[in-house]
Motif scaffolding. Structure first.
Motif, PDB file in Angstrom:
ATOM      1  N   THR A   1       0.827  -1.206   0.000  1.00  0.00           N
ATOM      2  CA  THR A   1       0.000   0.000   0.000  1.00  0.00           C
ATOM      3  C   THR A   1       0.863   1.259   0.000  1.00  0.00           C
ATOM      4  O   THR A   1       0.448   2.288  -0.522  1.00  0.00           O
ATOM      5  CB  THR A   1      -0.979   0.046   1.186  1.00  0.00           C
ATOM      6  N   HIS A   2       2.059   1.183   0.569  1.00  0.00           N
ATOM      7  CA  HIS A   2       2.969   2.330   0.559  1.00  0.00           C
ATOM      8  C   HIS A   2       3.561   2.583  -0.829  1.00  0.00           C
ATOM      9  O   HIS A   2       3.771   3.735  -1.202  1.00  0.00           O
ATOM     10  CB  HIS A   2       4.125   2.112   1.546  1.00  0.00           C
TER      11      HIS A   2
ATOM     12  N   HIS B   1       2.438   1.247  -3.908  1.00  0.00           N
ATOM     13  CA  HIS B   1       1.528   1.177  -5.051  1.00  0.00           C
ATOM     14  C   HIS B   1       0.530   2.337  -4.985  1.00  0.00           C
ATOM     15  O   HIS B   1      -0.670   2.139  -4.797  1.00  0.00           O
ATOM     16  CB  HIS B   1       0.801  -0.160  -5.047  1.00  0.00           C
ATOM     17  N   THR B   2       1.048   3.555  -5.189  1.00  0.00           N
ATOM     18  CA  THR B   2       0.220   4.752  -5.115  1.00  0.00           C
ATOM     19  C   THR B   2       0.410   5.596  -6.372  1.00  0.00           C
ATOM     20  O   THR B   2       1.362   5.418  -7.125  1.00  0.00           O
ATOM     21  CB  THR B   2       0.591   5.618  -3.892  1.00  0.00           C
ATOM     22  N   ASN B   3      -0.481   6.530  -6.580  1.00  0.00           N
ATOM     23  CA  ASN B   3      -0.363   7.449  -7.715  1.00  0.00           C
ATOM     24  C   ASN B   3       0.874   8.330  -7.582  1.00  0.00           C
ATOM     25  O   ASN B   3       1.516   8.662  -8.574  1.00  0.00           O
ATOM     26  CB  ASN B   3      -1.616   8.316  -7.842  1.00  0.00           C
ATOM     27  N   ASN B   4       1.203   8.721  -6.357  1.00  0.00           N
ATOM     28  CA  ASN B   4       2.373   9.551  -6.118  1.00  0.00           C
ATOM     29  C   ASN B   4       3.653   8.818  -6.524  1.00  0.00           C
ATOM     30  O   ASN B   4       4.553   9.403  -7.122  1.00  0.00           O
ATOM     31  CB  ASN B   4       2.436   9.971  -4.651  1.00  0.00           C
ATOM     32  N   THR B   5       3.708   7.526  -6.238  1.00  0.00           N
ATOM     33  CA  THR B   5       4.867   6.731  -6.626  1.00  0.00           C
ATOM     34  C   THR B   5       4.984   6.678  -8.137  1.00  0.00           C
ATOM     35  O   THR B   5       6.081   6.780  -8.690  1.00  0.00           O
ATOM     36  CB  THR B   5       4.746   5.302  -6.057  1.00  0.00           C
ATOM     37  N   ARG B   6       3.878   6.522  -8.818  1.00  0.00           N
ATOM     38  CA  ARG B   6       3.886   6.484 -10.290  1.00  0.00           C
ATOM     39  C   ARG B   6       4.349   7.810 -10.885  1.00  0.00           C
ATOM     40  O   ARG B   6       4.975   7.844 -11.934  1.00  0.00           O
ATOM     41  CB  ARG B   6       2.506   6.131 -10.835  1.00  0.00           C
TER      42      ARG B   6
END
Length: 100
Positions: free
Chosen positions: A28-29, A31-36
């Motif tokens: 969950t940490h 796999h976020t939009n921010n990570t992408r």
């Protein structure tokens, strides 16, 4: 997290195993939009294990080719993040020093 320095994350877990909680939290940490946005080329592979008692596995590959393999069932989410960030921070520091 220094997601910019990571090229690939491979996770194998049994979702119904209580011991895999920290692995699920790690996903969950990362796999976020921010990570992408930070690292659009990051590859995240998740393998769901059929055996409910199977231990989780986590493999991280960094930009310099170094790999870290963890068995996160006995670690807390904070420990996992600390281990993953340790090498990524070194790479980030080197990159910043080279940009001066």
């Amino acid at each position: 997290m220094f997601m910019k320095q990571i090229t690939e994350i491979k996770v194998a877990l049994s979702p119904f195993n209580a011991a895999s909680k920290s692995t699920r939290l790690f996903l969950t940490h990362v796999h976020t939009n921010n990570t992408r946005k930070i690292n659009p080329t990051l590859k995240i592979a998740t393998d769901v294990l059929a055996d409910p008692k199977a231990p989780s596995q986590l493999k991280v590959t960094y930009r310099d080719g170094q790999k870290v393999a963890l068995e996160p069932d006995n670690l807390t989410i904070n420990n996992i993040l600390q281990i993953v960030n340790k090498h990524a921070k070194k790479l980030e520091d080197i990159e910043q020093a080279n940009n001066w």
